[in-house]
Design an enzyme around this catalytic site. Structure first.
Site, mmCIF file in Angstrom:
data_model
loop_
_atom_site.group_PDB
_atom_site.id
_atom_site.type_symbol
_atom_site.label_atom_id
_atom_site.label_comp_id
_atom_site.label_asym_id
_atom_site.label_seq_id
_atom_site.Cartn_x
_atom_site.Cartn_y
_atom_site.Cartn_z
ATOM 1 N N ARG A 1 -1.359 -15.509 -0.133
ATOM 2 C CA ARG A 1 -2.337 -14.761 0.669
ATOM 3 C C ARG A 1 -1.712 -13.572 1.398
ATOM 4 O O ARG A 1 -2.433 -12.693 1.866
ATOM 5 C CB ARG A 1 -3.009 -15.688 1.690
ATOM 6 C CG ARG A 1 -3.918 -16.701 1.034
ATOM 7 C CD ARG A 1 -4.737 -17.486 2.033
ATOM 8 N NE ARG A 1 -5.802 -18.216 1.369
ATOM 9 C CZ ARG A 1 -5.686 -19.414 0.827
ATOM 10 N NH1 ARG A 1 -4.530 -20.043 0.870
ATOM 11 N NH2 ARG A 1 -6.705 -19.994 0.238
ATOM 12 N N GLY B 1 8.592 -19.186 -2.871
ATOM 13 C CA GLY B 1 8.348 -20.556 -2.399
ATOM 14 C C GLY B 1 8.085 -21.499 -3.571
ATOM 15 O O GLY B 1 8.669 -22.590 -3.663
ATOM 16 N N HIS B 2 7.217 -21.082 -4.510
ATOM 17 C CA HIS B 2 6.946 -21.916 -5.688
ATOM 18 C C HIS B 2 8.223 -22.093 -6.517
ATOM 19 O O HIS B 2 8.512 -23.178 -7.012
ATOM 20 C CB HIS B 2 5.893 -21.264 -6.599
ATOM 21 C CG HIS B 2 4.551 -21.060 -5.970
ATOM 22 N ND1 HIS B 2 4.073 -19.821 -5.633
ATOM 23 C CD2 HIS B 2 3.580 -21.948 -5.635
ATOM 24 C CE1 HIS B 2 2.863 -19.940 -5.116
ATOM 25 N NE2 HIS B 2 2.540 -21.219 -5.094
ATOM 26 N N HIS C 1 5.329 -17.116 -6.015
ATOM 27 C CA HIS C 1 6.305 -16.406 -5.194
ATOM 28 C C HIS C 1 7.540 -17.290 -5.058
ATOM 29 O O HIS C 1 7.594 -18.402 -5.611
ATOM 30 C CB HIS C 1 5.707 -16.040 -3.828
ATOM 31 C CG HIS C 1 5.090 -17.191 -3.112
ATOM 32 N ND1 HIS C 1 5.819 -18.257 -2.641
ATOM 33 C CD2 HIS C 1 3.796 -17.476 -2.821
ATOM 34 C CE1 HIS C 1 5.020 -19.125 -2.066
ATOM 35 N NE2 HIS C 1 3.774 -18.681 -2.170
ATOM 36 N N ASP D 1 2.386 -26.177 3.752
ATOM 37 C CA ASP D 1 1.080 -26.845 3.839
ATOM 38 C C ASP D 1 1.326 -28.276 4.290
ATOM 39 O O ASP D 1 1.190 -29.232 3.518
ATOM 40 C CB ASP D 1 0.378 -26.799 2.481
ATOM 41 C CG ASP D 1 0.050 -25.379 2.083
ATOM 42 O OD1 ASP D 1 -0.670 -24.710 2.827
ATOM 43 O OD2 ASP D 1 0.539 -24.926 1.039
ATOM 44 N N GLY E 1 5.177 -27.914 -0.907
ATOM 45 C CA GLY E 1 5.864 -27.167 0.151
ATOM 46 C C GLY E 1 5.480 -27.685 1.533
ATOM 47 O O GLY E 1 4.319 -28.036 1.786
ATOM 48 N N SER F 1 3.484 -16.843 1.096
ATOM 49 C CA SER F 1 2.164 -17.334 0.714
ATOM 50 C C SER F 1 1.524 -16.312 -0.213
ATOM 51 O O SER F 1 1.738 -15.101 -0.043
ATOM 52 C CB SER F 1 1.291 -17.477 1.977
ATOM 53 O OG SER F 1 -0.069 -17.559 1.621
ATOM 54 N N GLN G 1 -1.464 -30.872 3.947
ATOM 55 C CA GLN G 1 -1.679 -31.160 2.520
ATOM 56 C C GLN G 1 -0.613 -32.139 2.016
ATOM 57 O O GLN G 1 -0.927 -33.106 1.313
ATOM 58 C CB GLN G 1 -1.633 -29.863 1.715
ATOM 59 C CG GLN G 1 -1.549 -30.087 0.206
ATOM 60 C CD GLN G 1 -1.676 -28.808 -0.590
ATOM 61 O OE1 GLN G 1 -2.769 -28.321 -0.789
ATOM 62 N NE2 GLN G 1 -0.577 -28.281 -1.081
HETATM 63 O O1 PAF Z 1 -0.915 -25.916 -2.629
HETATM 64 C C1 PAF Z 1 -1.592 -25.524 -3.595
HETATM 65 O O2 PAF Z 1 -1.273 -24.510 -4.235
HETATM 66 C C2 PAF Z 1 -2.819 -26.312 -4.023
HETATM 67 O O3 PAF Z 1 -3.482 -26.833 -2.926
HETATM 68 C C3 PAF Z 1 -2.510 -27.413 -5.064
HETATM 69 C C4 PAF Z 1 -1.604 -28.481 -4.485
HETATM 70 C C5 PAF Z 1 -1.851 -26.801 -6.296
HETATM 71 C C6 PAF Z 1 -3.812 -28.092 -5.495
HETATM 72 O O4 PAF Z 1 -4.697 -27.193 -6.053
#
Ligand code: PAF
Length: 277
Positions: free
Chosen positions: A184, A33-34, A31, A147, A144, A182, A150
């Protein structure tokens, strides 16, 4: 754009890239964001590698890996116009060969928040990200802010394991009504999609309180809870007002803090956060 699956093909493709290489690791179903991470990599690096791999080891037993949305053709058609150099789509067998038993684990930072709700999740994330770093040898890797934990965990891992790269954390991309983008979000029905703005509304209300001078973290958490509880379709899992670096819950907000939450809309679990200070 080279699309490669095997590790030898990735290595050949990587060797053909001279200059600074940016990595954007994804689980696909891309999406905006990516795409904003890809654009930032393109702006800062000579070449960009995007990985698409739905990592089984970061899904819990109660989280349905097989239902995670996938559409490789669509993903590739979104990446082509951006001038991405290499897309790596490894199979689970490449990432986790038979007999696999090697894991990367960050300790204290993974214990609260998402780590407490999703046991084993971060072990899967750090393991796969370390493997992606090894395979693609980037100078910079893009994640991003959505997360937030993360990002903090991966930054810690990169420092602790001496990965010779910079972890870049990019701002959350939002829909016009504030919902954080997201993969999701696709699971939400119409009513849930409308109600999902409650995360942004709760975070905004807490931020307003903070900007009005409130520093009592419990009152800030209570404000987020109040807004979430007023939305009948939302089921709060946690709200947090934590130290930005350690992710430990605060009594008083003094320096930089992370406001974060996880909320169910029906069966869909959404997370979001704001940084204060
Ligand atoms: O954020 C994500 O999409 C995943 O956690 C990642 C960093 C690609 C690891 O699988």
């Amino acid at each position: 754009m080279q699309i490669v699956t095997s590790l030898p093909d990735l290595r050949t493709a990587r060797l053909s890239l001279t200059g600074r290489v940016g990595l954007v690791p994804t689980m696909g179903y891309l999406h905006e964001g990516h795409l904003s991470l890809v654009r930032q990599s393109q702006a800062e690096c000579d070449h960009t590698i995007v990985t698409i791999f739905v990592n089984p080891t970061q899904f819990g037993a109660n989280e349905d890996l097989s239902k995670y949305p996938r559409d490789l053709e669509r993903d590739l058609s979104l990446l082509r116009p951006l001038g991405v150099d290499v897309v790596w789509t490894p199979s689970p067998e490449i990432m986790y060969p038979p007999g696999y038993q090697t894991w990367v684990e960050v300790e204290a930072l993974t214990h609260p928040l998402e780590g407490a709700m999703r046991p084993g999740h971060f072990r899967g994330v750090t393991t796969v990200v370390a493997k992606l770093f090894n395979a693609t040898q980037p100078h910079k890797a893009y994640f991003g802010q959505k997360d937030a934990q993360q990002a903090a965990v991966i930054r810690r891992m990169a420092v602790d394991l001496n990965f010779p790269l910079e972890v870049v954390v990019c701002p959350t991309t939002r829909e016009a009504d504030g919902l954080a983008m997201s993969s999701r979000n696709k699971y939400l029905n119409e009513a849930e999609r409308k109600a999902a703005t409650v995360l942004f509304r709760a975070l905004s209300a807490a931020k307003d309180l903070y900007e009005g001078g409130e520093r009592d973290a419990e009152k800030i958490r209570a404000k987020m809870t109040e807004v979430l509880e007023a939305e009948p379709l939302a089921q709060m899992q946690y709200v947090s007002c934590a130290d930005y670096d350690t992710l430990e819950e605060l009594d008083v907000v003094k320096g930089k803090a992370l406001l974060s939450m996880a909320v169910f809309l029906g069966k869909t679990r959404l997370i979001d956060n704001f940084v204060l200070g």
